[in-house]
Write a protein that holds these residues in place. Sequence first.
Motif, short mmCIF file in Angstrom:
data_model
loop_
_atom_site.label_atom_id
_atom_site.label_comp_id
_atom_site.label_asym_id
_atom_site.label_seq_id
_atom_site.Cartn_x
_atom_site.Cartn_y
_atom_site.Cartn_z
N ARG A 1 0.84 -1.20 0.00
CA ARG A 1 0.00 0.00 0.00
C ARG A 1 0.87 1.25 0.00
O ARG A 1 0.55 2.24 -0.66
N ARG A 2 1.95 1.21 0.76
CA ARG A 2 2.84 2.37 0.80
C ARG A 2 3.46 2.61 -0.57
O ARG A 2 3.53 3.74 -1.05
N LEU A 3 3.90 1.54 -1.22
CA LEU A 3 4.49 1.67 -2.55
C LEU A 3 3.46 2.12 -3.57
O LEU A 3 3.75 2.92 -4.46
N GLU A 4 2.23 1.63 -3.44
CA GLU A 4 1.17 2.05 -4.35
C GLU A 4 0.84 3.52 -4.17
O GLU A 4 0.60 4.25 -5.14
N ALA A 5 0.84 3.99 -2.90
CA ALA A 5 0.53 5.39 -2.62
C ALA A 5 1.54 6.33 -3.25
O ALA A 5 1.21 7.45 -3.63
N THR A 6 2.80 5.89 -3.37
CA THR A 6 3.83 6.74 -3.96
C THR A 6 3.99 6.49 -5.45
O THR A 6 4.84 7.11 -6.10
N GLY A 7 3.20 5.56 -6.01
CA GLY A 7 3.24 5.31 -7.45
C GLY A 7 4.28 4.31 -7.89
O GLY A 7 4.49 4.11 -9.09
N ALA A 8 4.95 3.66 -6.94
CA ALA A 8 5.99 2.70 -7.30
C ALA A 8 5.41 1.43 -7.90
O ALA A 8 6.03 0.80 -8.75
N ILE A 9 4.23 1.03 -7.43
CA ILE A 9 3.57 -0.15 -7.97
C ILE A 9 2.10 0.17 -8.24
O ILE A 9 1.58 1.18 -7.76
N GLU A 10 1.47 -0.71 -8.97
CA GLU A 10 0.03 -0.61 -9.23
C GLU A 10 -0.60 -1.96 -8.95
O GLU A 10 -0.14 -2.99 -9.49
N MET A 11 -1.61 -2.00 -8.11
CA MET A 11 -2.29 -3.25 -7.79
C MET A 11 -3.60 -3.30 -8.56
O MET A 11 -4.49 -2.48 -8.33
N GLY B 1 -17.30 8.21 -2.47
CA GLY B 1 -17.49 8.30 -3.91
C GLY B 1 -16.61 9.28 -4.65
O GLY B 1 -16.77 9.47 -5.85
N ASN B 2 -15.68 9.91 -3.94
CA ASN B 2 -14.75 10.83 -4.59
C ASN B 2 -13.39 10.15 -4.65
O ASN B 2 -12.72 9.99 -3.62
N VAL B 3 -13.00 9.74 -5.84
CA VAL B 3 -11.77 8.95 -6.00
C VAL B 3 -10.54 9.72 -5.52
O VAL B 3 -9.67 9.14 -4.85
N VAL B 4 -10.47 11.00 -5.83
CA VAL B 4 -9.30 11.79 -5.45
C VAL B 4 -9.17 11.87 -3.93
O VAL B 4 -8.10 11.64 -3.37
N LEU B 5 -10.28 12.18 -3.26
CA LEU B 5 -10.23 12.30 -1.80
C LEU B 5 -9.97 10.95 -1.14
O LEU B 5 -9.28 10.87 -0.12
N HIS B 6 -10.51 9.88 -1.72
CA HIS B 6 -10.22 8.54 -1.20
C HIS B 6 -8.73 8.26 -1.30
O HIS B 6 -8.10 7.74 -0.36
N GLU B 7 -8.12 8.62 -2.42
CA GLU B 7 -6.69 8.38 -2.60
C GLU B 7 -5.86 9.24 -1.65
O GLU B 7 -4.81 8.81 -1.17
N VAL B 8 -6.34 10.45 -1.35
CA VAL B 8 -5.63 11.30 -0.39
C VAL B 8 -5.61 10.64 0.99
O VAL B 8 -4.56 10.55 1.65
N VAL B 9 -6.77 10.14 1.42
CA VAL B 9 -6.85 9.48 2.73
C VAL B 9 -6.00 8.22 2.73
O VAL B 9 -5.24 7.95 3.67
N ASP B 10 -6.11 7.43 1.67
CA ASP B 10 -5.35 6.19 1.59
C ASP B 10 -3.85 6.47 1.65
O ASP B 10 -3.10 5.80 2.37
N ALA B 11 -3.41 7.47 0.88
CA ALA B 11 -1.99 7.81 0.88
C ALA B 11 -1.55 8.34 2.25
O ALA B 11 -0.48 8.00 2.74
N LEU B 12 -2.40 9.14 2.88
CA LEU B 12 -2.08 9.71 4.19
C LEU B 12 -1.89 8.61 5.22
O LEU B 12 -0.93 8.61 5.99
N LEU B 13 -2.80 7.64 5.22
CA LEU B 13 -2.73 6.55 6.19
C LEU B 13 -1.58 5.60 5.89
O LEU B 13 -0.98 5.02 6.80
N THR B 14 -1.27 5.43 4.61
CA THR B 14 -0.24 4.48 4.22
C THR B 14 1.17 5.05 4.42
O THR B 14 2.01 4.43 5.06
#
Length: 232
Positions: free
Chosen positions: A54-64, A158-171
């Motif tokens: 998840r950490r690597l996905e949040a920084t764009g290193a991998i894609e799941m 339902g907001n993909v951008v905000l979901h990704e912000v939270v996911d990245a923040l937590l990861t």
Amino acid sequence: MSEVTRPTLSDALTERMLELIRSGGHRPGDRLPSTRELSQRFAVTTPTLREALRRLEATGAIEMRHGSGIYVGAAIERLVLPNPNMREIRAAQLLELLDARIVIEPPLAAMAAGRAAEEELTALKQALATAGRHLGGDDAELHDANMSFHRATARMAGNVVLHEVVDALLTVHGPEQREILQLFDDRRRDHEEHLAILAAIEARDAAQAEELMRAHLVDVKTVIEHRVQSPR
């Protein structure tokens, strides 16, 4: 307080995953070994591997890709990932992290209540059921379940951008999140507050869901602020 957490296995695993990509000559779009193969290769548990991924996905290193596998991300060429083992985590960072979550997550809880679907509610219930089974001391599993609840709530908004912000923040701030769990040190109350948020979302009560999420995060911040200023 200059340092509030220790390096974890998932921190080291993140670096080992990056080394696997670099040493293997992988390029963006290349498929990587499966989760099972990676767990066996690095001799780690699935939750530990999941956090590193998840950490690597949040920084764009991998894609799941669901149902397909793990791929090298497009951002791998420009990724600079500092080693978490080499940095100090300051008390101020814990409070700043919670401030950011207080701004972002309550409105997302309200949005989630306004559009909650049964399958999404099931994901929230499953996350909290898992958390409930680990209140007695298994903090690694409890942390993972709690973060799954917050991620699922953000995704439900339902907001993909905000979901990704939270996911990245937590990861990306995983070590800080684990330290918050340790410092808050009231797993039962934390769990009951999560259950109350779930009940408000399930009732489609947007105002209540927002109020409870904000109160929950402010409650956590208040305890953390007191304890980092007056260490036990």
